[in-house]
Scaffold this motif. Structure first.
Motif, PDB file in Angstrom:
ATOM      1  N   LEU A  16       3.677  -5.450   1.976  1.00  0.00           N
ATOM      2  CA  LEU A  16       4.248  -5.102   1.839  1.00  0.00           C
ATOM      3  C   LEU A  16       6.005  -4.370   1.821  1.00  0.00           C
ATOM      4  N   ASP A  17       6.583  -5.044   1.858  1.00  0.00           N
ATOM      5  CA  ASP A  17       8.383  -4.610   1.990  1.00  0.00           C
ATOM      6  C   ASP A  17       9.469  -4.118   1.115  1.00  0.00           C
ATOM      7  N   ILE A  18       9.964  -3.173   0.928  1.00  0.00           N
ATOM      8  CA  ILE A  18      11.109  -2.921   0.030  1.00  0.00           C
ATOM      9  C   ILE A  18      12.571  -2.904   1.098  1.00  0.00           C
ATOM     10  N   TYR A  19      13.229  -3.492   1.364  1.00  0.00           N
ATOM     11  CA  TYR A  19      14.294  -3.772   1.074  1.00  0.00           C
ATOM     12  C   TYR A  19      16.093  -4.303   1.456  1.00  0.00           C
ATOM     13  N   ASN A  20      17.042  -4.280   2.031  1.00  0.00           N
ATOM     14  CA  ASN A  20      18.469  -4.718   1.294  1.00  0.00           C
ATOM     15  C   ASN A  20      19.067  -3.460  -0.112  1.00  0.00           C
ATOM     16  N   VAL A  21      18.222  -2.745   0.356  1.00  0.00           N
ATOM     17  CA  VAL A  21      18.319  -1.222  -1.002  1.00  0.00           C
ATOM     18  C   VAL A  21      19.483  -0.889  -1.049  1.00  0.00           C
ATOM     19  N   THR A  22      20.398  -1.146  -2.313  1.00  0.00           N
ATOM     20  CA  THR A  22      21.838  -0.889  -2.725  1.00  0.00           C
ATOM     21  C   THR A  22      21.920   0.476  -4.338  1.00  0.00           C
ATOM     22  N   GLY A  31      15.540  -5.571  -2.250  1.00  0.00           N
ATOM     23  CA  GLY A  31      14.340  -7.192  -2.230  1.00  0.00           C
ATOM     24  C   GLY A  31      12.824  -6.098  -1.900  1.00  0.00           C
ATOM     25  N   ILE A  32      12.318  -7.377  -1.872  1.00  0.00           N
ATOM     26  CA  ILE A  32      10.553  -7.156  -2.433  1.00  0.00           C
ATOM     27  C   ILE A  32       9.848  -8.340  -0.980  1.00  0.00           C
ATOM     28  N   SER A  33       9.192  -8.171  -0.284  1.00  0.00           N
ATOM     29  CA  SER A  33       8.732  -8.820   0.430  1.00  0.00           C
ATOM     30  C   SER A  33       7.636  -9.138   0.504  1.00  0.00           C
ATOM     31  N   TRP A  34       6.617  -9.738   0.726  1.00  0.00           N
ATOM     32  CA  TRP A  34       4.432  -9.454   0.951  1.00  0.00           C
ATOM     33  C   TRP A  34       4.052 -10.592   1.373  1.00  0.00           C
ATOM     34  N   SER A  82      17.273  -6.668  -9.409  1.00  0.00           N
ATOM     35  CA  SER A  82      18.591  -5.983 -10.089  1.00  0.00           C
ATOM     36  C   SER A  82      18.087  -4.627 -10.528  1.00  0.00           C
ATOM     37  N   LEU A  83      18.497  -3.237 -10.441  1.00  0.00           N
ATOM     38  CA  LEU A  83      17.932  -2.355 -10.540  1.00  0.00           C
ATOM     39  C   LEU A  83      19.206  -1.392 -11.103  1.00  0.00           C
ATOM     40  N   ASN A  84      19.726  -0.024 -11.523  1.00  0.00           N
ATOM     41  CA  ASN A  84      19.459   1.006 -11.660  1.00  0.00           C
ATOM     42  C   ASN A  84      20.308   2.086 -10.662  1.00  0.00           C
ATOM     43  N   PRO A  85      20.892   2.669  -9.649  1.00  0.00           N
ATOM     44  CA  PRO A  85      22.002   3.207  -8.854  1.00  0.00           C
ATOM     45  C   PRO A  85      20.634   4.626  -8.970  1.00  0.00           C
ATOM     46  N   GLY A  86      20.160   4.954  -8.265  1.00  0.00           N
ATOM     47  CA  GLY A  86      20.046   6.583  -7.615  1.00  0.00           C
ATOM     48  C   GLY A  86      18.448   7.038  -8.534  1.00  0.00           C
ATOM     49  N   ILE A  87      17.456   5.623  -8.759  1.00  0.00           N
ATOM     50  CA  ILE A  87      15.831   6.161  -9.069  1.00  0.00           C
ATOM     51  C   ILE A  87      15.097   5.274  -7.957  1.00  0.00           C
ATOM     52  N   ALA A  88      13.815   6.277  -8.062  1.00  0.00           N
ATOM     53  CA  ALA A  88      13.199   5.857  -7.249  1.00  0.00           C
ATOM     54  C   ALA A  88      12.298   5.167  -8.068  1.00  0.00           C
ATOM     55  N   TYR A  89      11.850   3.669  -7.473  1.00  0.00           N
ATOM     56  CA  TYR A  89      11.352   2.895  -7.982  1.00  0.00           C
ATOM     57  C   TYR A  89      10.151   2.789  -7.378  1.00  0.00           C
ATOM     58  N   THR A  90       8.501   2.493  -8.111  1.00  0.00           N
ATOM     59  CA  THR A  90       7.539   2.145  -7.192  1.00  0.00           C
ATOM     60  C   THR A  90       6.658   1.046  -7.241  1.00  0.00           C
ATOM     61  N   VAL A  91       6.582   0.023  -6.079  1.00  0.00           N
ATOM     62  CA  VAL A  91       6.864  -1.565  -6.572  1.00  0.00           C
ATOM     63  C   VAL A  91       5.107  -1.611  -6.136  1.00  0.00           C
ATOM     64  N   TYR A 139      -6.817  -5.567  -5.212  1.00  0.00           N
ATOM     65  CA  TYR A 139      -6.603  -3.933  -4.842  1.00  0.00           C
ATOM     66  C   TYR A 139      -4.606  -4.038  -4.604  1.00  0.00           C
ATOM     67  N   PRO A 140      -4.340  -3.303  -5.095  1.00  0.00           N
ATOM     68  CA  PRO A 140      -2.917  -3.798  -5.285  1.00  0.00           C
ATOM     69  C   PRO A 140      -2.502  -2.493  -3.471  1.00  0.00           C
ATOM     70  N   ALA A 141      -1.686  -3.358  -3.480  1.00  0.00           N
ATOM     71  CA  ALA A 141      -0.510  -2.569  -1.765  1.00  0.00           C
ATOM     72  C   ALA A 141       0.769  -2.245  -3.437  1.00  0.00           C
ATOM     73  N   ASN A 142       0.995  -1.224  -2.370  1.00  0.00           N
ATOM     74  CA  ASN A 142       2.147  -0.186  -2.867  1.00  0.00           C
ATOM     75  C   ASN A 142       3.015   0.041  -2.387  1.00  0.00           C
TER      76      ASN A 142
END
Length: 617
Positions: free
Chosen positions: A14-20, A25-28, A101-110, A122-125
């Motif tokens: 599980l990976d989060i990339y290209n953060v703006t 982006g999310i990949s797994w 698409s998200l909002n600026p300056g917020i911590a998101y949990t995937v 079982y989850p991957a976080n």
């Protein structure tokens, strides 16, 4: 026997990339073990602050033998944020990606879970925060609830939330007031109550939104706080006896500090009151110059206590804060009527009853009662025969601690206080209270008239003086503000003791001598007349022809005798004064008087000699 179905292992890589600021982006990859013949799909959840679902994507296998019902899955988000994506069995075996698409300056949990016959596995976080961005410009600034020292400020701002946002509310004040700055934390804040402002003061307001990336400021908006009653005046000062006039007091002040005008000031009021008089009020118009000095001079009674109250009133007739001063008008040295009325306080020309131990002088009573500058606390006469230094008497204590008669008489009458505290009562009962042309009261006072043998040592007594001695006198009048001394008057000389003791004998002897001399002169005059008559009769017998001429010379001789006759009169001092009943100037020599006899009367030389001899007595 029950059969338990195992859930899938968590997805891998599980990976989060290209953060703006607005996306990432999310990949797994597939799990290492699904514990099922087929992988039916995945559940992708994106949550804000680990709680609030922002996005939920359900991946469903489109060509698998088995399947699942969404309603049978646990822990799903609300359907409003849910979406379904179909994937083939082969696609589910490979890497999956999802841009969100998200909002600026917020911590998101995937969170990603695989689905098999047992449901969600079982989850991957993974958690990632989007980048903050500069906020939008605040706008729509408005004010409400405007008070004298506070105001509520409102604003607007467009989203999305750019990150952790602070709002700075700036109130820029006109000089000399201090600008105010308030900070509000939270993007959702849209108002603030600003307090601690100056009354009736102009402010320009801006609202600035700021994040770690940048800040944006609104346009300025102007407002003024509401008026209230003025504050205290400044520099309130009471000047005692301005110009040395103790019946005046000067009250001065300035406007309140400009920050405490609090409104438009119209005027200033000065209330003056005493314990037994109602307050009187004087008003002065306000001047725009904040440094203007307001001054009022009021009439006062020395030693009376006054309460002064000063306050400002604004155009709304609001009475300002009162400044109060309680002040006793000071006493001053009495007014010197020697100068104002040009009079002598102790007359040198009206000295009476001069004896060897006392004398009487005439005083101006008004000098000792002049209370314009304060009530008279003590007054009287001071005297000295030697060491006359009057400069040490400045205040009431100096006068009240002077030497008395007992001290001064032992030192030859150095400077001392003649009068006791009650001397004015005695003087008033004895005064004639006559009025002079200068409208003053003249009274008589006898210096040295008391017998002080029984007077206590420390008290003042008008004791007897020393005979044949010259004294100087000074009048003194004291208030609590100081003592007034007249000019030095004198000398006043007591009679010599010898003259005083022998006066009556000398006077009697003088009278006796005068009477004897007068009687002797009378006998000589009769004898001279008789001799002249005998001589003329003899001449008439000898020369009858010259009778008429002889008679003529008789008259002339008689006239001469009358013009030359002088009578001795005893003077009061025992000396003999000569009263001359003659038109001839006194002091002529005997030759001049003798030359007045013509040739026909030179025989009368004997008579002339007799007359001359009578003058020698």
């Amino acid at each position: 026997m029950a059969i338990y179905k195992s859930v899938s292992e968590p997805p891998t890589n599980l990976d989060i990339y290209n953060v703006t600021s607005r996306s990432f982006g999310i990949s797994w990859m597939k799990p290492t073990e699904t514990h099922s013949a087929e992988n039916y799909g995945y559940v992708l959840q994106i949550k804000e602050d680990q709680d609030k679902c922002v996005k939920e994507i359900i991946y469903r296998c489109s060509d698998c033998v088995g399947s699942f019902q969404i309603s049978n899955l646990n822990g799903l988000c609300d359907s409003t944020v849910r979406a379904e994506i179909g994937k083939t069995k082969q696609e589910l075996e490979g890497q999956l990606t999802y841009p969100v698409s998200l909002n600026p300056g917020i911590a998101y949990t995937v969170t990603v879970t695989a689905i098999n016959d047992g449901g969600r596995g079982y989850p991957a976080n993974e958690t990632e925060k989007t980048i903050e961005e500069a906020p939008q410009v605040p706008y729509g600034i408005t004010m409400s609830e405007i008070g004298t020292t506070s105001c509520k400020i409102y604003w607007k701002i467009n989203g999305p939330k750019p990150g952790k946002t602070n709002f700075t509310v700036m109130l820029m004040a006109d000089s000399p007031a201090t600008s105010k700055e308030f900070t509000v934390t939270g993007f959702d804040m849209r108002s603030y109550l600003a307090e601690g402002l100056e009354a009736y003061w102009s402010y320009n307001v801006t609202v600035t939104a700021a994040t770690n990336v940048g800040a944006k400021t609104s346009n300025r908006v102007h407002f003024r706080t509401r008026p209230t009653a003025p504050g205290k005046v400044t520099g309130l000062k009471i000047t005692e006896a301005p110009g040395g006039i103790y019946t005046w007091m000067q009250i001065s002040w300035r406007a309140p500090a400009i920050l405490f005008w609090n409104s438009i000031i119209k005027e200033y009021s000065l209330d003056i009151s005493t314990s037994d008089r109602n307050a009187t009020t004087q008003s002065l118009s306000h001047e725009n110059n904040e440094n203007h000095d307001y001054t009022v001079v009021v009439n006062v009674v020395p030693e009376e206590t006054y309460t002064f109250k000063v306050y400002a009133t604004n155009s709304l007739d609001m009475k300002g804060e009162v400044s109060t001063v309680v002040k006793q008008a000071p006493a001053g040295v009495p007014v010197n009527i020697e100068d104002t009325l040009q009079v002598d306080i102790i007359s040198l020309h009206q000295m009476k009853n001069v004896e060897d131990r006392q004398f009487t002088v005439t005083l101006v009573q008004d000098f000792f009662e002049e209370s314009t500058n304060g009530q008279i606390q003590a007054s009287g006469l001071i005297a000295c025969a030697k060491d006359c230094n009057f400069e040490g008497i400045k205040i009431l204590a100096d006068f009240n601690t002077m030497d008395n008669w007992q001290d001064a008489s032992q030192r030859g009458f150095t400077l001392y206080r003649v009068t006791n505290p009650a001397w004015m009562d005695k003087m008033q009962t004895q005064c004639t209270c006559g009025r002079s042309k200068r409208a003053v009261t003249n009274v008589e006072y006898t210096v040295g008239s008391d017998e002080c043998s029984d007077t206590p040592q420390k008290q003042y007594c008008n004791g007897p003086l020393k005979s044949g001695t010259s004294y100087k006198l000074v009048a003194v009048s004291c208030t609590n503000g100081g003592c007034l001394l007249s000019q030095v008057y004198g000398p006043f000389v007591t009679a010599a003791k010898e003259q005083s003791d022998d006066g009556r004998n000398c006077s009697t002897e003088s009278i006796i001598i005068g009477v004897v001399l007068g009687f002797t002169n009378l006998l000589l005059f009769v004898y001279a007349g008789y001799t002249t008559l005998i001589i003329r009769r003899n001449r008439a017998d000898k020369d009858g022809l010259k009778m008429s001429t002889s008679n003529k010379y008789d008259r002339k001789s008689q006239t001469y005798v009358n013009e030359s006759f002088m009578v001795g009169v005893a003077g009061a001092g025992g000396s003999e004064d000569l009263e001359t009943f003659s038109n001839v100037a006194p002091g002529r020599e005997s030759e001049t008087e003798y030359s007045r006899l013509d040739d026909n009367t030179r025989e009368d030389r004997t008579t002339y000699d007799i007359i001359q001899s009578s003058r020698q007595y």
